[in-house]
Design a protein around this motif. Sequence first.
Motif, mmCIF file in Angstrom:
data_model
loop_
_atom_site.group_PDB
_atom_site.id
_atom_site.type_symbol
_atom_site.label_atom_id
_atom_site.label_comp_id
_atom_site.label_asym_id
_atom_site.label_seq_id
_atom_site.Cartn_x
_atom_site.Cartn_y
_atom_site.Cartn_z
ATOM 1 N N SER A 117 -32.141 40.307 -8.345
ATOM 2 C CA SER A 117 -33.496 40.254 -8.904
ATOM 3 C C SER A 117 -34.476 40.874 -7.913
ATOM 4 C CB SER A 117 -33.914 38.804 -9.169
ATOM 5 O OG SER A 117 -32.934 38.126 -9.921
ATOM 6 N N THR A 118 -35.508 41.524 -8.421
ATOM 7 C CA THR A 118 -36.457 42.189 -7.516
ATOM 8 C C THR A 118 -37.903 41.691 -7.661
ATOM 9 O OG1 THR A 118 -36.720 43.942 -9.138
ATOM 10 C CG2 THR A 118 -35.131 44.337 -7.362
ATOM 11 N N THR A 119 -38.247 41.144 -8.821
ATOM 12 C CA THR A 119 -39.635 40.721 -9.023
ATOM 13 C C THR A 119 -39.931 39.392 -8.340
ATOM 14 O OG1 THR A 119 -39.410 41.707 -11.205
ATOM 15 C CG2 THR A 119 -41.430 40.507 -10.763
ATOM 16 N N ARG A 120 -39.087 38.406 -8.631
ATOM 17 C CA ARG A 120 -39.254 37.075 -8.042
ATOM 18 C C ARG A 120 -37.905 36.534 -7.606
ATOM 19 N NH1 ARG A 120 -44.336 34.962 -9.578
ATOM 20 N NH2 ARG A 120 -45.191 36.080 -11.361
ATOM 21 N N GLY A 121 -37.951 35.569 -6.695
ATOM 22 C CA GLY A 121 -36.730 34.913 -6.247
ATOM 23 C C GLY A 121 -36.409 33.715 -7.112
ATOM 24 N N PRO A 122 -35.486 32.875 -6.636
ATOM 25 C CA PRO A 122 -35.151 31.674 -7.393
ATOM 26 C C PRO A 122 -36.396 30.814 -7.590
ATOM 27 C CG PRO A 122 -34.183 31.603 -5.183
ATOM 28 C CD PRO A 122 -34.738 32.969 -5.375
ATOM 29 N N HIS A 123 -36.511 30.164 -8.752
ATOM 30 C CA HIS A 123 -37.645 29.289 -9.034
ATOM 31 C C HIS A 123 -37.558 28.038 -8.158
ATOM 32 C CE1 HIS A 123 -41.104 28.483 -11.454
ATOM 33 N NE2 HIS A 123 -40.641 27.356 -11.938
ATOM 34 N N HIS A 124 -38.693 27.318 -8.038
ATOM 35 C CA HIS A 124 -38.722 26.088 -7.217
ATOM 36 C C HIS A 124 -38.040 24.924 -7.925
ATOM 37 C CE1 HIS A 124 -41.869 27.290 -4.165
ATOM 38 N NE2 HIS A 124 -41.846 28.307 -4.990
ATOM 39 N N SER A 125 -36.993 25.169 -8.649
ATOM 40 C CA SER A 125 -36.413 24.122 -9.502
ATOM 41 C C SER A 125 -34.906 24.018 -9.347
ATOM 42 C CB SER A 125 -36.750 24.422 -10.973
ATOM 43 O OG SER A 125 -36.302 25.723 -11.323
ATOM 44 N N VAL A 126 -34.358 24.499 -8.227
ATOM 45 C CA VAL A 126 -32.890 24.589 -8.112
ATOM 46 C C VAL A 126 -32.234 23.325 -7.569
ATOM 47 C CG1 VAL A 126 -32.887 27.101 -7.921
ATOM 48 C CG2 VAL A 126 -33.123 25.718 -5.847
ATOM 49 N N GLN A 127 -32.945 22.179 -7.600
ATOM 50 C CA GLN A 127 -32.428 20.957 -6.966
ATOM 51 C C GLN A 127 -31.071 20.509 -7.527
ATOM 52 O OE1 GLN A 127 -35.658 21.139 -8.217
ATOM 53 N NE2 GLN A 127 -36.736 21.430 -6.288
ATOM 54 N N ALA A 128 -30.886 20.585 -8.838
ATOM 55 C CA ALA A 128 -29.612 20.115 -9.410
ATOM 56 C C ALA A 128 -28.462 21.016 -8.944
ATOM 57 C CB ALA A 128 -29.680 20.072 -10.936
ATOM 58 N N ASN A 129 -28.699 22.327 -8.944
ATOM 59 C CA ASN A 129 -27.663 23.249 -8.485
ATOM 60 C C ASN A 129 -27.363 23.028 -7.012
ATOM 61 O OD1 ASN A 129 -29.843 24.622 -10.302
ATOM 62 N ND2 ASN A 129 -27.895 25.477 -10.974
ATOM 63 N N MET A 130 -28.423 22.813 -6.241
ATOM 64 C CA MET A 130 -28.253 22.632 -4.808
ATOM 65 C C MET A 130 -27.432 21.386 -4.521
ATOM 66 S SD MET A 130 -29.024 24.339 -2.187
ATOM 67 C CE MET A 130 -30.543 25.110 -1.639
ATOM 68 N N THR A 131 -27.670 20.319 -5.261
ATOM 69 C CA THR A 131 -26.947 19.079 -5.010
ATOM 70 C C THR A 131 -25.462 19.239 -5.350
ATOM 71 O OG1 THR A 131 -28.964 17.960 -5.662
ATOM 72 C CG2 THR A 131 -27.045 16.599 -5.387
ATOM 73 N N ILE A 132 -25.199 19.989 -6.406
ATOM 74 C CA ILE A 132 -23.802 20.257 -6.766
ATOM 75 C C ILE A 132 -23.182 21.216 -5.757
ATOM 76 C CG2 ILE A 132 -22.335 21.348 -8.512
ATOM 77 C CD1 ILE A 132 -24.638 20.476 -10.489
ATOM 78 N N GLY A 133 -24.032 22.025 -5.107
ATOM 79 C CA GLY A 133 -23.533 23.003 -4.151
ATOM 80 C C GLY A 133 -23.083 24.277 -4.832
ATOM 81 N N GLU A 134 -23.920 24.792 -5.730
ATOM 82 C CA GLU A 134 -23.588 26.035 -6.438
ATOM 83 C C GLU A 134 -24.772 26.988 -6.414
ATOM 84 O OE1 GLU A 134 -22.821 24.985 -10.545
ATOM 85 O OE2 GLU A 134 -24.961 25.023 -11.037
ATOM 86 N N MET A 135 -24.479 28.280 -6.625
ATOM 87 C CA MET A 135 -25.507 29.316 -6.626
ATOM 88 C C MET A 135 -25.032 30.431 -7.553
ATOM 89 S SD MET A 135 -26.584 31.663 -3.371
ATOM 90 C CE MET A 135 -26.882 30.254 -2.314
ATOM 91 N N PRO A 136 -25.875 30.820 -8.518
ATOM 92 C CA PRO A 136 -25.418 31.881 -9.423
ATOM 93 C C PRO A 136 -25.398 33.244 -8.718
ATOM 94 C CG PRO A 136 -27.707 31.305 -9.880
ATOM 95 C CD PRO A 136 -27.236 30.347 -8.829
ATOM 96 N N VAL A 137 -24.461 34.099 -9.099
ATOM 97 C CA VAL A 137 -24.414 35.487 -8.606
ATOM 98 C C VAL A 137 -24.268 36.390 -9.828
ATOM 99 C CG1 VAL A 137 -23.428 34.935 -6.336
ATOM 100 C CG2 VAL A 137 -21.889 35.345 -8.285
ATOM 101 N N PRO A 138 -24.529 37.698 -9.664
ATOM 102 C CA PRO A 138 -24.369 38.588 -10.824
ATOM 103 C C PRO A 138 -22.942 38.435 -11.389
ATOM 104 C CG PRO A 138 -25.426 39.749 -9.001
ATOM 105 C CD PRO A 138 -24.997 38.424 -8.471
ATOM 106 N N ASP A 139 -22.843 38.426 -12.714
ATOM 107 C CA ASP A 139 -21.540 38.183 -13.337
ATOM 108 C C ASP A 139 -20.488 39.142 -12.787
ATOM 109 O OD1 ASP A 139 -22.468 36.063 -14.783
ATOM 110 O OD2 ASP A 139 -22.981 37.251 -16.564
ATOM 111 N N GLY A 140 -19.331 38.598 -12.484
ATOM 112 C CA GLY A 140 -18.221 39.412 -12.004
ATOM 113 C C GLY A 140 -18.239 39.687 -10.508
ATOM 114 N N THR A 141 -19.266 39.198 -9.786
ATOM 115 C CA THR A 141 -19.288 39.424 -8.338
ATOM 116 C C THR A 141 -18.886 38.143 -7.605
ATOM 117 O OG1 THR A 141 -21.611 38.783 -8.014
ATOM 118 C CG2 THR A 141 -21.175 41.089 -8.613
ATOM 119 N N ALA A 142 -18.616 38.293 -6.299
ATOM 120 C CA ALA A 142 -18.121 37.162 -5.517
ATOM 121 C C ALA A 142 -19.258 36.221 -5.120
ATOM 122 C CB ALA A 142 -17.433 37.676 -4.260
#
Length: 471
Positions: free
Chosen positions: A304-329
């Motif tokens: 992404s180039t316009t904005r970064g992750p929103h200030h709302s990633v708490q649930a993902n962070m607690t699970i310990g996950e982060m999205p990446v472009p589909d098909g990438t590592a």
Amino acid sequence: MGTTRRRSAGGAWAWTATAAVLLATLLFLPGCPPGDGGNTNGNGNTNGNGNANDNTPGDSGLTGKFVGANACRTCHGAVHATWLETLHATALETLEAIGSDVDPCLACHTVGYGEEGGFVDRHTTNSLAGVQCENCHGPGKDHIDHIGDPAFWPDVSIAAQVCGNCHTGAHHPNFDQWQESGHAGIQEDVIADLLEGGTFVNTCGVCHSGDVFVAARVNGETVPEDYFAGMTAEDLNPITCAVCHDPHAQTGNAAEPDEGRDFQLRFPDTAEPTASTAVADASNPDRFNLCGQCHHSRGRVWTSTTRGPHHSVQANMTIGEMPVPDGTAALVPAAASIHQMLSLQCTNCHMYRQDFESEVAPAISGHTFEVDYDACVACHQFPEAKVNTIQAEIQAALDGIADRLGDPAQWEYSAEGGPDETVQATLADEIKQVRFLYHYVLGDGSLGVHNPTYIRAIVAKADVILTSIGR
Ligand code: HEC
Ligand code: HEC
Ligand code: HEC
Ligand code: HEC
Ligand code: HEC
Ligand code: HEC
Ligand code: HEC
Ligand code: HEC
Ligand code: HEC
């Protein structure tokens, strides 16, 4: 599904009539000390099961604007059936059980007490016992007399004030504490976007507007972009009581409700999703707990180039996950937080509760959603110091990363003071990855606490990438 349901924000009727009574009540006897009330009802008879001679339940006094829930049953049978199982329906029994079905207490435990046509006692107005439809929707007589006429449809409002008339004071300060929370307001710029329509009602409203959340997420309605046309900022409901609580039903969603209670949560306190790098998963509320309905990723990834992750990633962070472009590592290997094991997850730390002890030690309802360090002492001796230490460590790591990235005008997102989109296209992948990692930690807001291991791994990864490009 229909999208034409009337909305109203004020719950205005409740303020006019009931509030006066409640206010007067509160001045004399706030809250609910169990068992210390008198033991006679309004007729001067001992209360109990209605076997005293003229204490037989009856409705001879039922002549006014209130009609009682039974009168709604024929047409709203499903709502009536689930409401009947809630504690609201038996709120007068609760008083009777401790001999406190007396004046200052009845106002919040019956329909319209102290108002013309409202509850008097079991003998004359039995149909108005407990917290009923008309406590939240207003008097129903006119509606019943003119069923076909929308002008007399009762108010349907998710305004917090509807609940706040009763859930207030030293014994149950849910409303008072909620009012202090971030959930009680909507960011100025989001309000403007919502009122304007465009595409914002659905993209921002589903998390920032209680009305849109309940319509879209809870009721599955399609929300039109002109939803708020003609309304002003005051008409918009933020994250109110009825966003998280089902007003009509027990749900079984509370992980550890107090004995005999349910809490009527719309979504479960806890969820155990498997970590995923897929964008569709990161932003899918079905995977998350109640808080994660909104506190989740909006799907942005390091490209992404316009904005970064929103200030709302708490649930993902607690699970310990982060999205990446589909098909990438994955940028960082998944690692669930040690704090995922807490029996109520987010609610443990952000909604610590304590019963009323005295006027100087009133109840803590947890509804400020602020972290209470008393919630940690079962496991940590000096939790506040622990937090300060890890936050200082992570903040220092973030500062180090920003230093090595250099002038923000060269590397930040285009909407955050960085270069324009033509320059964005020329930025190295490594820079884009590091700035995403940096903002993912900042956006979470806990600076380490939500997932100490994973958040340390994120800043470590940023360090490795920067080193690999000689920064
Ligand atoms: C004879 C049938 C009937 C009875 C009795 C009745 N209603 Fe209704 N009610 C309706 C109809 C029809 C509507 C129109 C909206 C609809 O079709 O859902 C309506 C609308 C409503 C609405 C607004 C719904 C909306 O989507 O805006 C509320 C709230 C409501 N009723 C509550 C009550 C309450 C509370 C009672 C008892 C005091 C009651 N009703 C008694 C038939 C009835
Ligand atoms: C007329 C006063 C009144 C209003 C209005 C009211 N409540 Fe209540 N509420 C009560 C009382 C009294 C109880 C406790 C009943 C009992 O335990 O006998 C209660 C209990 C509850 C409980 C606990 C249920 C459980 O199973 O643990 C929840 C949750 C709740 N109310 C939410 C709400 C919400 C949300 C609203 C607004 C949409 C609301 N209430 C409006 C008086 C009210
Ligand atoms: C301002 C409104 C209000 C008044 C006045 C009021 N109550 Fe309550 N009462 C509530 C609410 C709201 C609840 C639900 C609390 C909760 O679930 O958190 C409740 C719950 C209760 C309960 C269930 C146990 C608990 O605390 O959850 C008892 C018992 C009780 N009230 C007794 C009383 C007595 C006795 C009086 C009079 C001295 C009284 N109440 C006056 C609003 C009120
Ligand atoms: C504690 C407050 C409260 C009580 C008690 C309550 N309602 Fe509601 N009701 C609400 C709120 C808030 C909404 C809007 C949010 C929603 O749809 O879940 C609503 C929505 C409705 C609607 C329109 C949408 C729908 O869900 O069908 C109807 C009809 C309705 N209520 C009827 C009733 C009837 C009939 C009763 C009594 C048997 C009742 N309500 C009791 C607060 C309450
Ligand atoms: C997936 C749910 C979700 C969506 C969709 C969403 N937000 Fe948010 N947003 C949140 C949450 C949750 C927070 C609060 C995080 C916190 O306080 O740490 C937040 C915080 C914010 C903030 C405050 C950030 C800060 O600097 O403190 C702004 C401004 C904002 N959002 C604007 C928007 C706009 C504009 C949109 C639509 C383009 C939008 N949001 C869409 C969930 C969402
Ligand atoms: C962001 C979601 C959220 C909002 C908004 C919210 N609540 Fe709650 N509420 C919860 C959760 C979660 C619990 C259960 C806490 C626990 O498990 O310890 C709860 C518990 C409760 C309880 C039962 C526990 C107690 O305090 O006795 C009542 C009553 C209640 N809420 C009323 C309200 C009222 C009234 C409002 C609005 C002024 C409100 N809530 C707003 C999430 C919410
Ligand atoms: C319907 C969406 C929604 C739900 C559900 C929700 N939140 Fe929020 N939350 C938000 C939004 C939006 C904000 C940002 C409000 C703002 O700043 O405009 C926010 C802000 C916060 C904040 C920062 C508050 C502040 O004072 O700045 C905390 C902490 C928080 N939420 C915790 C929780 C917890 C814990 C739960 C679950 C019990 C929860 N939230 C459920 C949407 C939600
Ligand atoms: C182990 C306790 C703990 C758990 C579990 C927890 N948090 Fe937090 N959270 C914290 C601490 C500590 C902070 C930092 C608060 C501070 O610095 O004031 C924080 C910060 C936040 C913030 C930023 C607040 C702000 O002012 O911007 C939000 C939003 C938030 N948490 C939401 C959540 C959500 C949603 C969950 C569940 C997915 C959750 N938290 C789970 C302890 C916890
Ligand atoms: C059920 C037990 C439990 C509760 C409750 C709990 N934690 Fe933890 N927490 C742990 C465990 C286990 C660890 C990992 C071992 C350690 O660092 O102590 C941990 C780690 C931490 C760390 C990371 C320490 C470091 O530098 O690695 C912080 C900070 C933290 N917890 C803060 C809190 C806060 C703040 C609360 C309350 C709001 C809280 N915890 C509640 C069990 C708990």
